[in-house]
Design an enzyme around this catalytic site. Structure first.
Site, mmCIF file in Angstrom:
data_model
loop_
_atom_site.group_PDB
_atom_site.id
_atom_site.type_symbol
_atom_site.label_atom_id
_atom_site.label_comp_id
_atom_site.label_asym_id
_atom_site.label_seq_id
_atom_site.Cartn_x
_atom_site.Cartn_y
_atom_site.Cartn_z
ATOM 1 N N ASP A 407 0.956 -1.010 -0.015
ATOM 2 C CA ASP A 407 -0.051 -0.014 0.015
ATOM 3 C C ASP A 407 0.936 1.274 -0.050
ATOM 4 O O ASP A 407 2.114 1.133 0.275
ATOM 5 C CB ASP A 407 -0.988 -0.009 1.144
ATOM 6 N N GLU A 410 2.496 4.977 -4.006
ATOM 7 C CA GLU A 410 2.294 5.637 -5.257
ATOM 8 C C GLU A 410 3.794 6.130 -5.487
ATOM 9 O O GLU A 410 4.165 6.676 -6.705
ATOM 10 C CB GLU A 410 1.236 6.719 -4.965
ATOM 11 N N ASP A 485 -9.112 3.805 -1.904
ATOM 12 C CA ASP A 485 -9.815 4.458 -1.024
ATOM 13 C C ASP A 485 -11.120 5.070 -1.382
ATOM 14 O O ASP A 485 -11.374 6.377 -1.526
ATOM 15 C CB ASP A 485 -9.076 5.297 0.123
HETATM 16 C C1 GLC Z 1 -4.530 3.422 3.127
HETATM 17 C C2 GLC Z 1 -5.075 2.092 2.330
HETATM 18 C C3 GLC Z 1 -6.235 1.476 3.250
HETATM 19 C C4 GLC Z 1 -5.393 0.957 4.429
HETATM 20 C C5 GLC Z 1 -4.872 2.330 5.126
HETATM 21 C C6 GLC Z 1 -4.022 1.955 6.460
HETATM 22 O O1 GLC Z 1 -5.688 4.222 2.857
HETATM 23 O O2 GLC Z 1 -5.536 2.414 0.874
HETATM 24 O O3 GLC Z 1 -6.491 0.333 2.345
HETATM 25 O O4 GLC Z 1 -6.392 0.382 5.349
HETATM 26 O O5 GLC Z 1 -3.907 2.917 4.175
HETATM 27 O O6 GLC Z 1 -3.109 1.245 6.101
#
Ligand code: GLC
Length: 801
Positions: A407, A410, A485
Site C-alpha cells: 500500500d 504511489e 480508498d
Molecule cells: C490506505 C489504504 C487502506 C489502508 C490504510 C491503512 O488508506 O488505501 O486500504 O487500510 O491505508 O493502512
C-alpha cells in the site's frame, strides 16, 4: 556582454523533410533534415512500434512494462517506396509514411479501411526547465469512434470527449471526476467501423490523453519528458487488442492459488489477536465462506515494516498457524516508507547499504507516512529489490503469512501538497539514472515486483499472492490490485463496477474494490448490493477504514447476513468457472470480465453501456446501483440467455426490465453454456470434492464450454499436471449431444459429474453414453433434468420423442 536575456519560446516543432531510410531486420529508420528519426519496429503482423528522437540518436531502450516473454515475429514484411511515401506491409496492416512530414496512416491490409491516421502526428516542444522534450502526438478521430481503457479512471466507460492525466496518486475518497488516481496505464482502445485498435504509449513520465475534448476531431497524447514511444496494436476485434496488449506487457506469471479467488475480509485494523480470532470464528459459526483475513498497519511495532507489535500479537507464528488450521490465510500489509530509527534493523541495513532514495543535492528523501518521518528504498535498483525480497523470509517462510498487501506505494507522502516525492529525487531506474519525474509512475510497480519475488521464493512450493495499490502497465504480471480508498455511497458502487471492467480491458483483470466502501459506512442495503457485484469481481474483498463502524457480513441485520451468505456461496460454487477463466488469462491474456463492447463490438448499442458486463465469457450480470430497487432496466446483448434464477429464456439485442428484489441481482447464462460448479465450502480445500455439477443450458445449435482444473496451488500444473476439458454442446429439436475432450495429466478428486439440464424442450426417451443405452432410472426430473455420470464420458446423447 549578453544583451538579449529573453527566453526564446520556440513553441511546437515538427519533423522536416525526409532524407534517408535504413532497414535493420525488423526495424526501419526514417530520418529527416532536422535530426528527427522515426524508428519503426514490426513486432508482429498486427503490432507496430513507433519511436521518435529529435537528436538523431536514441537513448538506451529500456522498459519496465514490456515483458521479455512478449511474442515477436511476423509472417510477412514488404516495403515499397514511391515519390511521396513509404508503404510498410504486413499480413494484417498497411502503414503509409509520408516523406513530407513523416505522418502515418495505418490501414487494414485486407479491405483498405483507414484505421488510424496522424493529424499533426509527432511534434514536440523543448522543455526549458528540465531539458529534453515535451513529446506530443495527435491523431484524427474517425467517424463515430469510441475510446476505452486507461486503467482505473472512475469515468464513463467510453472515454470520448474527455481528457485524462496519468500520474499515480494517493486519492483518499476520490470521486467520479477525480483524475488522476492510483494507477497509470497509458493504453487505450479505439473502435470505429467495427474495427478496434489499441495504442500503448510506453512513457513513464506524467502523460496526458485527450479524446476529442480540446478539439472535437482530434485525439492526442503527450508526455512531460522521455520519448514518443508507442505501440500500435490492431484487432480488428477488441478482444484481440486486449490480448495483444496483455501479451506485450505480460500475463500474470502464474495462476493465483485458488484460495485467493475466495472471499477476503479486511479492515483497518483487526487487532489484537483476540479480535482477529473473533472475526474468523464468527465466519465459521455463521457458515459464511471466507479464505483470507488481513492484518492492516496496526499489527506492526510502531508501523515499522517487518516487525510485530508483541502486545497485540505475542506469537504471530502460532496465530497464523491456528488461522490456517481453520482455513484462513493471513495477508499482511507492507508499506514502502521505512521509519527513521537507528535502532531498527531494516532501517539500519538500508542506510548502511545506501538503498534509500536521495534528493538531487544529496540529502535523503525524507517524508512522513504512518510511522512518522521515513526514508524510502529505491525499488528501481535491482540490488535493492533483491534485498527487499529477502526481507520476506521471516514473515513468509517462518511465520507463514500467505499474502502480502503493498500500500501507499504511489509513493504516498503525507502533509505535502503534491502528496508524493518532489521531482528532483534521484532513482537508479535499473542503471538508467533519472529523476522522480520519470520514475514516479513505476515506483509502486517495482515495489510490488520485489515483494512478489520475495513472496514467491519464501512461499515455495506454494504460489504467491500479492496485492498492490499503485500500478503501471505490466504490474499485472506480479500482483492483484484494488481500486483504493473509495466511499460507502451508491455512486461508488457504480464507480467500482466501471473500474473493474476498465481494468480488465486494460490488461489487469485481477482487480476489485473495497466492498462496502472504505470511507464512511454503508446502509445494509448498499452493502448487500455491493457484495452482489463484488462476488463477480476477480478480486473479492470487504475492506473499510473502521472509523465508521463494522463491515463484516453480520454487522447489519439477519436479512443482510443471509443474502450476503447466499452470494458468497455462489462465488464459491462458481470457483471452477472463474479458475477456468483465469487459466485463459494466463494462457492467452483473455480478460476475466468483458464489458458489453468487448463482448459484442458489432452491436453499436454496446458502445455506450457501462453497467452490464460478462463475467468470464458466459455469465451476464448487471448490479443494482440504486436504493429501493425491485429490479432494473438493462441491456441484454445479442444472442439468447437464460435468467439464472428462473430459467426464463430471453432474446437479447434489447433493453429489458429484470426483477431483482434485494436477495437477487440480474444474472443470465448464455444459451448452450455448460457452467461448472463446486459444492459450497467454507474455504477452498475444506472438503474433498466428490462430485462436480455441470449446469447445462440447452441451445438449438452449438456452443463450446471449458473447464480447467489442477491441484489449486503449487506449480505441478506447469509440468502438465492439469486438466483442461472442452465440452461441445449441440442441440437439435429432439436431441442434445455433449462431447467431452480432455487434455492434461491431472486427475481431480471427483469421479462424477452431476448434469443439471436447463431448458430442455423435449421429454427424454433415451440416453446414450459413449454409445451405450442407459436406463432412465437415474434421471431426476423436477423442473430441471438431472443425472449423475462418470466424468470420463466422451459423448452423451439425450434423445427425445
Ligand atoms: C490506505 C489504504 C487502506 C489502508 C490504510 C491503512 O488508506 O488505501 O486500504 O487500510 O491505508 O493502512
Amino acid at each position: 556582454m549578453i544583451v538579449n536575456t529573453e527566453l526564446e519560446q520556440k513553441g511546437n516543432m515538427f519533423p522536416s523533410k525526409f532524407v534517408s531510410f535504413k532497414k535493420d531486420v525488423d526495424t526501419l529508420y526514417f530520418s529527416t533534415d532536422n535530426n528527427v528519426v522515426l524508428q519503426l519496429t514490426v513486432f508482429r503482423d498486427s503490432v507496430l512500434r513507433f519511436r521518435y528522437t529529435t537528436t538523431g540518436t536514441f537513448d538506451n531502450d529500456f522498459s519496465y512494462a514490456i515483458t521479455k516473454y512478449a511474442s515477436k515475429g511476423y509472417n510477412h514484411l514488404e516495403i515499397i517506396e514511391n515519390e511521396e511515401e513509404y508503404h510498410i506491409i504486413t499480413s494484417k496492416l498497411l502503414c503509409k509514411i509520408a516523406k513530407e512530414d513523416l505522418r502515418i496512416r495505418i490501414y487494414d491490409v485486407k479491405d483498405n479501411t483507414l484505421i488510424n491516421e496522424d493529424e499533426i502526428g509527432f511534434h514536440w516542444e523543448e522543455s526549458y526547465e528540465y531539458g529534453g522534450n515535451i513529446v506530443k502526438m495527435s491523431k484524427t478521430i474517425n467517424d463515430r469512434e469510441s475510446y476505452f481503457g486507461l486503467g482505473d479512471k472512475p469515468e464513463h466507460l467510453n472515454l470520448k470527449g474527455k481528457r485524462f492525466e496519468n500520474w499515480v496518486t494517493d486519492s483518499y475518497a476520490f470521486g467520479k471526476q477525480t483524475d488522476p488516481i492510483y494507477k497509470a496505464i497509458p493504453f487505450f482502445t479505439g473502435l470505429h467501423h467495427n474495427k478496434a485498435y489499441g495504442i500503448f504509449f510506453d512513457n513513464t513520465f506524467r502523460t496526458y490523453f485527450d479524446f476529442g475534448q480540446e478539439r472535437r476531431n482530434v485525439t492526442s497524447f503527450w508526455a512531460q519528458g522521455g520519448e514518443m514511444n508507442y505501440y500500435f496494436i490492431y484487432g480488428p476485434k477488441m478482444n484481440d487488442v486486449v490480448e495483444n496488449y496483455t501479451d506485450l506487457t505480460g500475463k500474470p506469471h502464474q495462476l493465483p492459488p485458488l484460495w485467493a479467488l475466495g472471499f477476503h475480509q479486511c479492515k483497518w485494523s483487526y487487532y489484537p489477536e483476540a479480535n482477529v480470532k473473533e472475526i474468523t470464528n464468527k465466519f465459521r459459526e455463521l457458515q459464511i465462506p471466507c479464505d483470507a483475513i488481513y492484518l492492516d498497519i496496526d499489527y506492526m511495532d510502531g508501523f515499522r515494516c517487518f516487525t510485530w507489535n508483541k502486545d497485540y500479537f505475542p506469537d504471530p507464528k502460532r496465530m497464523v498457524k491456528e488461522l490456517l488450521d481453520d482455513g484462513f490465510k493471513t495477508v499482511a500489509i507492507i508499506d514502502p516508507g521505512i521509519k527513521i530509527d537507528h535502532e531498527y534493523s531494516v532501517f539500519k541495513e538500508a542506510l548502511e547499504k545506501d538503498y534509500f532514495c536521495k534528493r538531487a543535492d544529496g540529502p535523503y528523501m525524507k517524508g512522513k507516512v504512518w510511522p512518522g518521518e521515513c526514508y524510502f528504498p529505491d525499488f528501481t535498483k535491482p540490488e535493492v529489490r533483491d534485498w527487499w525480497s529477502g526481507l520476506f523470509k521471516e514473515l513468509v517462510e517462518d511465520i507463514g503469512v500467505q499474502g502480502v498487501w503493498n500500500d501507499m506505494n504511489e509513493p504516498a507522502v503525507m502533509e505535502v501538497p503534491n502528496k508524493t516525492f518532489p521531482d528532483d529525487v534521484r532513482h537508479d531506474y535499473d542503471g538508467n539514472r533519472c529523476s522522480h519525474r520519470k520514475a514516479h509512475n513505476i515506483y509502486g510497480m517495482q515495489m510490488a515486483r520485489a515483494t512478489y519475488h520475495g513472496m514467491k521464493k519464501f512461499n515455495y512450493p506454494k504460489r504467491p499472492f500479492v496485492i498492490t495499490r499503485a500500478a503501471y502497465s505490466g504490474t499485472q504480471r506480479y500482483t492483484s490490485t484494488w481500486t483504493g480508498d473509495n466511499v460507502a455511497t451508491w455512486e461508488h458502487l457504480s464507480i467500482a463496477n466501471i473500474q473493474a471492467q476498465r481494468m480488465a480491458m486494460s490488461g489487469f483483470s485481477f482487480a476489485g474494490s473495497d466492498i462496502g466502501g472504505f470511507a464512511e459506512q454503508p446502509q445494509g442495503e448498499l452493502y448487500t448490493r455491493w457484495i452482489q457485484l463484488g462476488v463477480f469481481h476477480p478480486f473479492c474483498r470487504v475492506h473499510s477504514s473502521g472509523d465508521h463502524g463494522d463491515q463484516e457480513p453480520w454487522a447489519f441485520d439477519d436479512d443482510v447476513t443471509d443474502i450476503v451468505r447466499k452470494f458468497i456461496e455462489l462465488r464459491y460454487q462458481l470457483l471452477p468457472y472463474l479458475y477456468t477463466a483465469f487459466w485463459k488469462l494466463i494462457e492467452h491474456g483473455t480478460p476475466l470480465l468483458q464489458s458489453l463492447v468487448l463482448f459484442d463490438q458489432e452491436d453499436q448499442q454496446t458502445h455506450y453501456r457501462t453497467d452490464e458486463f460478462v463475467y468470464g465469457n458466459q455469465i451476464l450480470v448487471c448490479p443494482i446501483q440504486e436504493p429501493n430497487a425491485k429490479g432494473r432496466r438493462m441491456y441484454i446483448p445479442r444472442g439468447s440467455w437464460y435468467n439464472f434464477w428462473t430459467d426464463e429464456y430471453v432474446e437479447g439485442g434489447k433493453e429489458k426490465w429484470v426483477d431483482a428484489e434485494i436477495d437477487s441481482m440480474p444474472m443470465f447464462i448464455k444459451e448452450g453454456a455448460i457452467i461448472p460448479k463446486f459444492p459450497v465450502q467454507q474455504y477452498v480445500g475444506e472438503i474433498e470434492i466428490e462430485e462436480l455439477a455441470l449446469e447445462v443450458y440447452y441451445k438449438l445449435g452449438k456452443e463450446v464450454s471449458e473447464l480447467y482444473d489442477d491441484a489449486h496451488d503449487g506449480y505441478d500444473y506447469t509440468k502438465g499436471r492439469y486438466s483442461f476439458r472442452t465440452f461441445k454442446l449441440t442441440g437439435k429439436a429432439n436431441e442434445l449431444i455433449i462431447q467431452q475432450h480432455k487434455e492434461g495429466k491431472y486427475e481431480a478428486s471427483y469421479k462424477t459429474f452431476k448434469l443439471n439440464i436447463h431448458g430442455l424442450p423435449f421429454e427424454i426417451k433415451e440416453i446414450q453414453i459413449d454409445n451405450e443405452i442407459i436406463s432412465l432410472e437415474h434421471l431426476k426430473v423436477n423442473g430441471t433434468v438431472s443425472m449423475v455420470i462418470d466424468k470420463k464420458f466422451s459423448e452423451i446423447h439425450l434423445i427425445g420423442n
